[in-house]
Design an enzyme around this catalytic site. Structure first.
Site, PDB file in Angstrom:
ATOM      1  N   ASP A   1       0.821  -1.212   0.000  1.00 22.08           N
ATOM      2  CA  ASP A   1       0.000   0.000   0.000  1.00 22.08           C
ATOM      3  C   ASP A   1       0.863   1.275   0.000  1.00 22.08           C
ATOM      4  OD1 ASP A   1      -2.419   1.352   0.094  1.00 22.08           O
ATOM      5  OD2 ASP A   1      -3.194   0.236   1.806  1.00 22.08           O
TER       6      ASP A   1
ATOM      7  N   GLU B   1      -0.786   1.943  -5.078  1.00 24.44           N
ATOM      8  CA  GLU B   1      -0.608   3.386  -4.811  1.00 24.44           C
ATOM      9  C   GLU B   1      -1.696   4.198  -5.505  1.00 24.44           C
ATOM     10  OE1 GLU B   1      -0.213   4.003  -8.185  1.00 24.44           O
ATOM     11  OE2 GLU B   1       1.121   5.665  -7.633  1.00 24.44           O
ATOM     12  N   TRP B   2      -2.806   3.487  -5.836  1.00 23.84           N
ATOM     13  CA  TRP B   2      -4.063   4.111  -6.268  1.00 23.84           C
ATOM     14  C   TRP B   2      -3.953   4.866  -7.592  1.00 23.84           C
ATOM     15  CZ3 TRP B   2      -2.652   6.646  -1.205  1.00 23.84           C
ATOM     16  CH2 TRP B   2      -2.743   5.713  -0.162  1.00 23.84           C
ATOM     17  N   GLY B   3      -2.906   4.569  -8.378  1.00 25.29           N
ATOM     18  CA  GLY B   3      -2.752   5.244  -9.671  1.00 25.29           C
ATOM     19  C   GLY B   3      -2.168   6.636  -9.557  1.00 25.29           C
TER      20      GLY B   3
ATOM     21  N   ASP C   1      -9.993   3.764  -3.621  1.00 22.72           N
ATOM     22  CA  ASP C   1     -10.718   2.557  -3.194  1.00 22.72           C
ATOM     23  C   ASP C   1     -12.147   2.505  -3.742  1.00 22.72           C
ATOM     24  OD1 ASP C   1      -8.449   2.255  -1.704  1.00 22.72           O
ATOM     25  OD2 ASP C   1      -9.472   1.922   0.192  1.00 22.72           O
TER      26      ASP C   1
HETATM   27  C1  GLA Z   1      -5.917   1.378   1.348  1.00 22.87           C
HETATM   28  C2  GLA Z   1      -6.104   0.380   0.216  1.00 22.87           C
HETATM   29  C3  GLA Z   1      -7.240  -0.566   0.566  1.00 22.87           C
HETATM   30  C4  GLA Z   1      -6.934  -1.276   1.874  1.00 22.87           C
HETATM   31  C5  GLA Z   1      -6.673  -0.266   2.974  1.00 22.87           C
HETATM   32  C6  GLA Z   1      -6.137  -0.918   4.247  1.00 22.87           C
HETATM   33  O1  GLA Z   1      -6.991   2.238   1.433  1.00 22.87           O
HETATM   34  O2  GLA Z   1      -6.345   1.028  -0.997  1.00 22.87           O
HETATM   35  O3  GLA Z   1      -7.450  -1.503  -0.481  1.00 22.87           O
HETATM   36  O4  GLA Z   1      -5.820  -2.105   1.700  1.00 22.87           O
HETATM   37  O5  GLA Z   1      -5.719   0.716   2.582  1.00 22.87           O
HETATM   38  O6  GLA Z   1      -5.899   0.004   5.271  1.00 22.87           O
END
Ligand code: GLA
Length: 407
Positions: free
Chosen positions: A153, A186-188, A208
């Site tokens: 993450d 890292e969400w892009g 997310d």
């Molecule tokens: C981030 C990730 C999620 C999850 C949470 C856990 O938000 O994007 O998919 O793993 O952390 O804390």
């Protein structure tokens, strides 16, 4: 002669050595999008050994394993708040009284592979110890437990460079010697599709997900995206995915609160995207409908097709979309999606519409040959492309077809 042979051997060994030095991820893993289950979407950090063992049992008895799901992944919250005196991470003894190795053994004993979570920052998103500065040590610990998959993450990373941090962890996994899928999360934010192909097998492309069809959820400092929002964000990056390196539009929310039609649409579109299929529902109490979605082998086969081409939006008008995914053996999957709030009528003459895809070099002209139609949800044959396709489609519904060339 002998000398020549020795020279050849030396050269060969040098080559092997240098390949190992520069190789990062385990190339052979993830040739099709990884399939599994992850604890986060339903349980967040409320996990414990007994509940998870029951989940493993349900994974098998529900038919998920037989449908192709392989990985059982623990997300955030499995650790104690502090490392031990040697700097090692410790599984929370209250949640995992038998320790993580024993839990991993249990997962493996059921014919599944075991995944775990940590973070490139100083702390995970839920505040547990992060891996920053401990990459090689943590990788060795995971290898000693038998970990097969690491989700990594991006919280609490302040001044850390994303590409460097993920590359370091990838090398640490490699050095630990146990093949592990490396899932970047890292969400892009730093466009991993441009640099992570040799670093990991999948990378998150967005914020997310939550179990909502087309409305985002704001949490103040961040926003969780709807299924449709995430779908739209995949359109410009499909060319970066392929066998061994997948765009990850986040884990599945099937069975977590959307309607049956919306769950089917979500699952179908993730399969059209060649997305990793990581279920996130409570497998112990799946409804028959949820189970029938997650284990539909014909729909899963579209996701797992060995060409590994991510699908594309071919048509969009007035809330009705058509998505197309090239498949092996000159077949294609076609998914009609009704995003609008009203029922619509499809009246589609295949012969009026060529399909061209420059990413996979595919061109289909339905005047040049016929295709049989298979409806993958009703599992019925629906005639051929010689006839106009007529069907009504409800709000938020999909109709997903496989088209196979008739010789
Ligand atoms: C981030 C990730 C999620 C999850 C949470 C856990 O938000 O994007 O998919 O793993 O952390 O804390």
């Amino acid at each position: 002669m002998k000398k020549n042979l020795a020279q050849i051997l030396v050269i060969a060994l040098c080559c092997l050595g240098s390949t190992h030095l520069f190789a990062q991820k385990f190339e052979e893993l993830g040739q099709t999008p990884p399939m599994g289950w992850n604890s986060w979407n339903t349980f967040q950090t409320n996990i414990n050994e007994q509940m998870l063992k029951d989940m493993v049992d349900a994974y098998v008895s529900s038919g998920m394993r037989d449908a192709g799901y392989t990985y059982f992944v623990l997300d955030d919250g499995w650790m104690s708040m502090d490392r031990d005196s040697n700097g090692n991470l410790v599984a929370d003894p209250k949640k995992f009284p038998d320790g993580m190795k024993a839990f991993a053994d249990y997962v493996h004993s059921k014919g599944l592979k075991f995944g775990i979570y940590n973070c490139a920052g100083t702390k995970t998103c839920a505040g547990y110890p992060g891996t920053h500065g401990y990459e090689y040590q943590d990788a060795r610990l995971y290898a000693s437990w038998g970990v097969d998959y690491l989700k990594f993450d991006w919280c609490n990373t302040d001044s850390i460079n994303a590409r460097d941090a993920y590359t370091t962890m990838s090398r640490a996994i490699r050095a630990a010697g146990r093949p592990m899928i490396f899932s970047l999360c890292e969400w892009g934010n730093h466009q991993p599709w441009l640099w992570a192909k040799n670093v990991g097998q999948l990378w998150r492309t967005t914020s997310d997900i939550h179990a909502g069809f087309d409305k985002d959820l704001s949490y103040g400092s961040w926003t969780s995206y709807s299924v449709m929002h995430i779908l739209d964000l995949q359109v410009p990056i499909r060319q970066y995915a392929g066998p061994g390196h997948w765009n990850d539009p986040d884990m599945l929310e099937v069975g977590n609160g959307m309607s049956y039609a919306e769950d089917k649409a979500h699952f179908s579109l993730w399969c059209m995207l060649a997305a990793p299929l990581i279920a996130g529902n409570d497998l112990r109490k799946m409804s028959d409908q949820t189970k029938s979605i997650l284990t539909n082998k014909e729909v899963i086969a579209v996701d797992q097709d060995s060409l590994g081409v991510e699908g594309f939006r071919y048509y969009s008008f007035d809330g009705l979309e058509i998505w197309v995914k090239p498949l092996k053996n000159n077949a294609i999957a076609v998914c009609f999606l009704n995003r609008s709030s009203r029922q619509q009528n499809i009246y589609y003459n295949w012969k009026d519409h060529d399909i061209t895809d420059s990413v996979s070099n595919m061109h289909i002209d339905f005047n040049g040959g016929s295709y049989s139609l298979r409806d993958l949800w009703s599992q019925k044959n629906m005639g051929t492309t010689d006839k106009t396709f007529k069907q009504s489609i409800g709000s938020h519904e999909v109709i997903m077809l496989k088209l196979s060339k008739i010789n």
